[in-house]
Design a protein around this motif. Structure first.
Motif, PDB file in Angstrom:
ATOM      1  N   SER A 109       0.833  -1.216   0.000  1.00 50.78           N
ATOM      2  CA  SER A 109       0.000   0.000   0.000  1.00 50.78           C
ATOM      3  C   SER A 109       0.866   1.264   0.000  1.00 50.78           C
ATOM      4  CB  SER A 109      -1.014   0.007   1.145  1.00 50.78           C
ATOM      5  OG  SER A 109      -0.437  -0.378   2.335  1.00 50.78           O
ATOM      6  N   SER A 113       0.534   3.802  -3.158  1.00 51.75           N
ATOM      7  CA  SER A 113       0.172   5.193  -2.886  1.00 51.75           C
ATOM      8  C   SER A 113       1.164   6.151  -3.562  1.00 51.75           C
ATOM      9  CB  SER A 113       0.146   5.410  -1.373  1.00 51.75           C
ATOM     10  OG  SER A 113      -0.162   6.744  -1.093  1.00 51.75           O
ATOM     11  N   GLN A 141      -8.604  -6.865  -2.377  1.00 50.32           N
ATOM     12  CA  GLN A 141      -8.939  -6.070  -1.181  1.00 50.32           C
ATOM     13  C   GLN A 141      -8.051  -4.834  -1.076  1.00 50.32           C
ATOM     14  OE1 GLN A 141      -8.571  -8.962   1.978  1.00 50.32           O
ATOM     15  NE2 GLN A 141     -10.484  -9.995   1.431  1.00 50.32           N
ATOM     16  N   LEU A 142      -6.768  -5.019  -1.403  1.00 51.10           N
ATOM     17  CA  LEU A 142      -5.812  -3.920  -1.308  1.00 51.10           C
ATOM     18  C   LEU A 142      -6.202  -2.775  -2.244  1.00 51.10           C
ATOM     19  CD1 LEU A 142      -3.143  -2.669  -0.355  1.00 51.10           C
ATOM     20  CD2 LEU A 142      -1.984  -4.026  -2.114  1.00 51.10           C
ATOM     21  N   LYS A 145      -9.129  -0.879  -0.946  1.00 52.14           N
ATOM     22  CA  LYS A 145      -8.673  -0.078   0.208  1.00 52.14           C
ATOM     23  C   LYS A 145      -7.929   1.181  -0.263  1.00 52.14           C
ATOM     24  CE  LYS A 145      -4.963  -0.591   2.979  1.00 52.14           C
ATOM     25  NZ  LYS A 145      -3.922  -1.301   3.714  1.00 52.14           N
ATOM     26  N   MET A 146      -7.229   1.061  -1.394  1.00 53.25           N
ATOM     27  CA  MET A 146      -6.442   2.181  -1.915  1.00 53.25           C
ATOM     28  C   MET A 146      -7.286   3.158  -2.748  1.00 53.25           C
ATOM     29  SD  MET A 146      -3.495   1.540  -0.637  1.00 53.25           S
ATOM     30  CE  MET A 146      -2.599   2.876  -1.403  1.00 53.25           C
TER      31      MET A 146
END
Length: 177
Positions: A109, A113, A141-142, A145-146
């Motif tokens: 992450s 980012s 999922q990642l 989430k991002m």
């Protein structure tokens, strides 16, 4: 000049021939290649060839791939970057992988980012896409989430060891940053 990016714990830097061994460690691992659409590497030569492929990607302005290096240990723990770069359409696809020994530490992450910010700010992208095997729960999922949004499913989109797999398609837009 190849851009070097920094986060709190990581340096995203150019991948060199010296990284071939770490690349081999990464891409000869079933856990990494399982959802990659790539068969396991069997020789260091394949890793050297991948390093050259990543270099050509940047030279030919078709994308960019960074090595993900931990600042504390100076280990290369994976790669991240953009491919399918279409400057005219201001879009690219992001791809990444982390060596399993370094999973679940938030490194992916952190790298995503930073790469997404670079894509929007420096490459002038307005859309960053991602294509992920539907079974790859961690990556699916990642991305959510991002801030990536799922757009749909591409049926039998990628082959792994001769078997076709469905993939999810995601994107993040500059406006939704």
């Amino acid at each position: 000049m190849f851009p070097v990016l920094e986060t709190n714990r990581l340096t995203l830097r150019q991948i060199t021939d010296q990284d071939a061994e770490a690349m081999f460690t990464c891409f000869s691992n079933d856990e990494v290649t399982r959802y990659y659409g790539l068969e396991n590497m069997e020789s260091i030569e394949q890793a050297i060839s991948m390093v050259q492929t990543f270099a050509a990607l940047y030279q030919e302005k078709r994308g960019i791939r960074w090595g993900i290096e931990r600042k504390d240990t100076k280990e290369l723990i994976g790669t991240i970057g953009f491919h399918a770069l279409a400057k005219k359409h201001r879009r690219a696809e992001i791809g990444y992988e982390i060596i399993p020994a370094h999973w679940r530490n938030g490194f992916a992450s952190e790298a995503i980012s930073e790469a997404v910010s670079y894509g929007f700010a420096s490459l002038g992208l307005t859309r960053i896409g991602a294509v992920v095997f539907t079974q790859n729960e961690a990556s699916n999922q990642l991305l959510v989430k991002m801030g990536f949004q799922k757009e749909g499913v591409l049926r039998q989109h990628m082959y792994q060891n001769g078997i076709p797999y469905d993939t999810n398609v995601y994107s993040i837009l500059k406006s939704s940053e």
